[in-house]
Design an enzyme around this catalytic site. Sequence first.
Site, PDB file in Angstrom:
ATOM      1  N   SER A  93      25.519  33.898   1.978  1.00  0.00           N
ATOM      2  CA  SER A  93      24.591  33.286   2.931  1.00  0.00           C
ATOM      3  C   SER A  93      23.935  32.038   2.349  1.00  0.00           C
ATOM      4  O   SER A  93      24.612  31.104   1.964  1.00  0.00           O
ATOM      5  CB  SER A  93      23.556  34.326   3.380  1.00  0.00           C
ATOM      6  OG  SER A  93      22.749  33.841   4.423  1.00  0.00           O
ATOM      7  N   ASP A 148      26.981  30.131   5.324  1.00  0.00           N
ATOM      8  CA  ASP A 148      27.920  30.868   6.185  1.00  0.00           C
ATOM      9  C   ASP A 148      27.727  30.582   7.666  1.00  0.00           C
ATOM     10  O   ASP A 148      28.362  31.200   8.514  1.00  0.00           O
ATOM     11  CB  ASP A 148      27.849  32.370   5.921  1.00  0.00           C
ATOM     12  CG  ASP A 148      26.497  32.982   6.294  1.00  0.00           C
ATOM     13  OD1 ASP A 148      25.474  32.305   6.110  1.00  0.00           O
ATOM     14  OD2 ASP A 148      26.460  34.135   6.755  1.00  0.00           O
ATOM     15  N   HIS A 199      17.620  31.860  11.853  1.00  0.00           N
ATOM     16  CA  HIS A 199      18.495  32.712  12.663  1.00  0.00           C
ATOM     17  C   HIS A 199      18.004  32.685  14.111  1.00  0.00           C
ATOM     18  O   HIS A 199      16.823  32.932  14.376  1.00  0.00           O
ATOM     19  CB  HIS A 199      18.453  34.160  12.172  1.00  0.00           C
ATOM     20  CG  HIS A 199      19.095  34.399  10.851  1.00  0.00           C
ATOM     21  ND1 HIS A 199      20.448  34.613  10.709  1.00  0.00           N
ATOM     22  CD2 HIS A 199      18.586  34.467   9.596  1.00  0.00           C
ATOM     23  CE1 HIS A 199      20.737  34.810   9.431  1.00  0.00           C
ATOM     24  NE2 HIS A 199      19.615  34.715   8.732  1.00  0.00           N
ATOM     25  N   GLU A 228      14.048  33.717  14.133  1.00  0.00           N
ATOM     26  CA  GLU A 228      13.376  33.909  12.854  1.00  0.00           C
ATOM     27  C   GLU A 228      12.983  32.564  12.259  1.00  0.00           C
ATOM     28  O   GLU A 228      13.664  31.558  12.466  1.00  0.00           O
ATOM     29  CB  GLU A 228      14.315  34.585  11.855  1.00  0.00           C
ATOM     30  CG  GLU A 228      14.440  36.062  11.973  1.00  0.00           C
ATOM     31  CD  GLU A 228      15.152  36.627  10.755  1.00  0.00           C
ATOM     32  OE1 GLU A 228      14.480  37.278   9.949  1.00  0.00           O
ATOM     33  OE2 GLU A 228      16.367  36.405  10.603  1.00  0.00           O
ATOM     34  N   SER A 271      13.517  31.766   9.408  1.00  0.00           N
ATOM     35  CA  SER A 271      14.584  31.404   8.472  1.00  0.00           C
ATOM     36  C   SER A 271      15.729  30.645   9.132  1.00  0.00           C
ATOM     37  O   SER A 271      16.665  30.228   8.447  1.00  0.00           O
ATOM     38  CB  SER A 271      15.142  32.671   7.816  1.00  0.00           C
ATOM     39  OG  SER A 271      15.653  33.541   8.804  1.00  0.00           O
ATOM     40  N   ASP A 311      23.467  26.714   6.923  1.00  0.00           N
ATOM     41  CA  ASP A 311      23.498  27.370   5.623  1.00  0.00           C
ATOM     42  C   ASP A 311      24.950  27.648   5.235  1.00  0.00           C
ATOM     43  O   ASP A 311      25.887  27.214   5.909  1.00  0.00           O
ATOM     44  CB  ASP A 311      22.641  28.633   5.619  1.00  0.00           C
ATOM     45  CG  ASP A 311      23.235  29.770   6.439  1.00  0.00           C
ATOM     46  OD1 ASP A 311      24.113  29.505   7.291  1.00  0.00           O
ATOM     47  OD2 ASP A 311      22.824  30.922   6.237  1.00  0.00           O
ATOM     48  N   ASP A 334      25.125  30.955   9.865  1.00  0.00           N
ATOM     49  CA  ASP A 334      24.316  31.711  10.818  1.00  0.00           C
ATOM     50  C   ASP A 334      22.852  31.284  10.823  1.00  0.00           C
ATOM     51  O   ASP A 334      22.041  31.851  11.545  1.00  0.00           O
ATOM     52  CB  ASP A 334      24.449  33.228  10.599  1.00  0.00           C
ATOM     53  CG  ASP A 334      23.989  33.689   9.229  1.00  0.00           C
ATOM     54  OD1 ASP A 334      23.518  32.859   8.434  1.00  0.00           O
ATOM     55  OD2 ASP A 334      24.090  34.904   8.947  1.00  0.00           O
TER      56      ASP A 334
END
Length: 463
Positions: A101, A236, A321, A317, A319, A234, A238
């Site tokens: 990730s 990967d 997501h 989120e 972050s 990022d 997501d």
Amino acid sequence: MINPEILREYDIRGIYEKSLTLNDVTKIALSITKILINNKSPNIIIGHDGRVSSLKIKNTLIENFTTYGIEVIDISLIPTPLSYFSSKCYKIPNLIMITGSHNPKEYNGLKMIIDNKPFFGKSIKSLNEVDVSSLIKKNGSVKFQNPLIRYQNEILNRFSNINKLKIVWDPGNGAIGAIINKITNTIGGTNIILNQSIDGTFPNHHPDPTVKSNIIEISDFIKKNSFDLGVAFDGDGDRVGIIDNKGNLVYSDMIFLLLALDLQKEKKDITAVADVKCSKILFDVLKENGIRILMSKTGHSLIKQMIVAENADIAGEMSGHIFYNHGYYGYDDAIYASLKFINILNSSNNSLSDILEPYMQSSSSPEIKLYCKESEKFDLLSNIISDLKVIYNDAYLNEIDGIRVESSNFWFLIRASNTQNCLVFRLEHFQNELFKPEIQKIITIFKKFNLDLKELDSFYKAI
């Protein structure tokens, strides 16, 4: 025995060849094999990101799965959202995505879906308790599939009318690089791609687009070339980061705010979920607009669970997501979310900075990591919470995830990361002149504990 340290809350994650070894991967494969056989569902999809160790981990998984009769669908190097999509379009309920990730290059891990549900929490932490002694060797199989064409036809082609914007993209040498040309060719307009080649050493910057130090290159490009926005991912694919027309990083809660308001145009009565790190502005604005907004613990697996439990239409989120359930599949797809966001701007005559301006009503920090020993992390948090309850005894204390201390003119959060050896801190203040003094007060409190405060000290000095 699988190293318990890598059995995290949301997924499996560790430093390759240190905390996460191929011996661990073998034991994980055997435990998952037993679970699949017990579920009478002996098939699984496996995808992986571009990290140096990902192929070795994939090959170890496949070798063990096929030794015990599991049918493997290998979707090869692919962004995480396309692995989730593969599970839906191939109607296979089990999935392992090999990815570290947003973690540094030496990390890797496994994100899993078993029986069409996120595999996390107690399920992960009990893998060592699975009895694999009765497994019987028999030939399994490996079949290769490429879900990209189906993803383009079903998902990307929804956005073929985006054509007037100047966009700079940064896959960050991550897995999105494998499909970025499909995205830009679908939407049209002016598109420039930075750091497209997949390189698991991440030579240009760390693969987390929600951190300002990682978006310097794309920010400078926007400012020098007068682009409308930047989109970064990022490792990967997501998590999404958005950079506005002035080169400023847009915090993910503000991205989510605009996406939720936009979704309300499609469906009047919507339910939204946001994690505990998000701005009070987000919760207040959505409530004022008639949206049912719920607060969740942080974590992609936990939010997916809450989406199902509350029949939520959208979730987000801090972050980066973003999860769409209405009109989509309910998982976090940074590609889909970024295109929905771009479509908002494409349909407007205003710049992104102008669209965001009404919501810029506070001073706030990003997520700040306070590093510590993994073995001490949760004890540290417990002791800090005990002190904060005494110091802020007149505030509202929300302990859904760590502790969120809410006063009339500010709030802050301290919680334990479930993916890294750190505590995570964030503060938002609605009286700008008191923002820095409140951070100073909190630094003084945290100095009592065995925490690395470099990120917090650096932020304090910069404001």
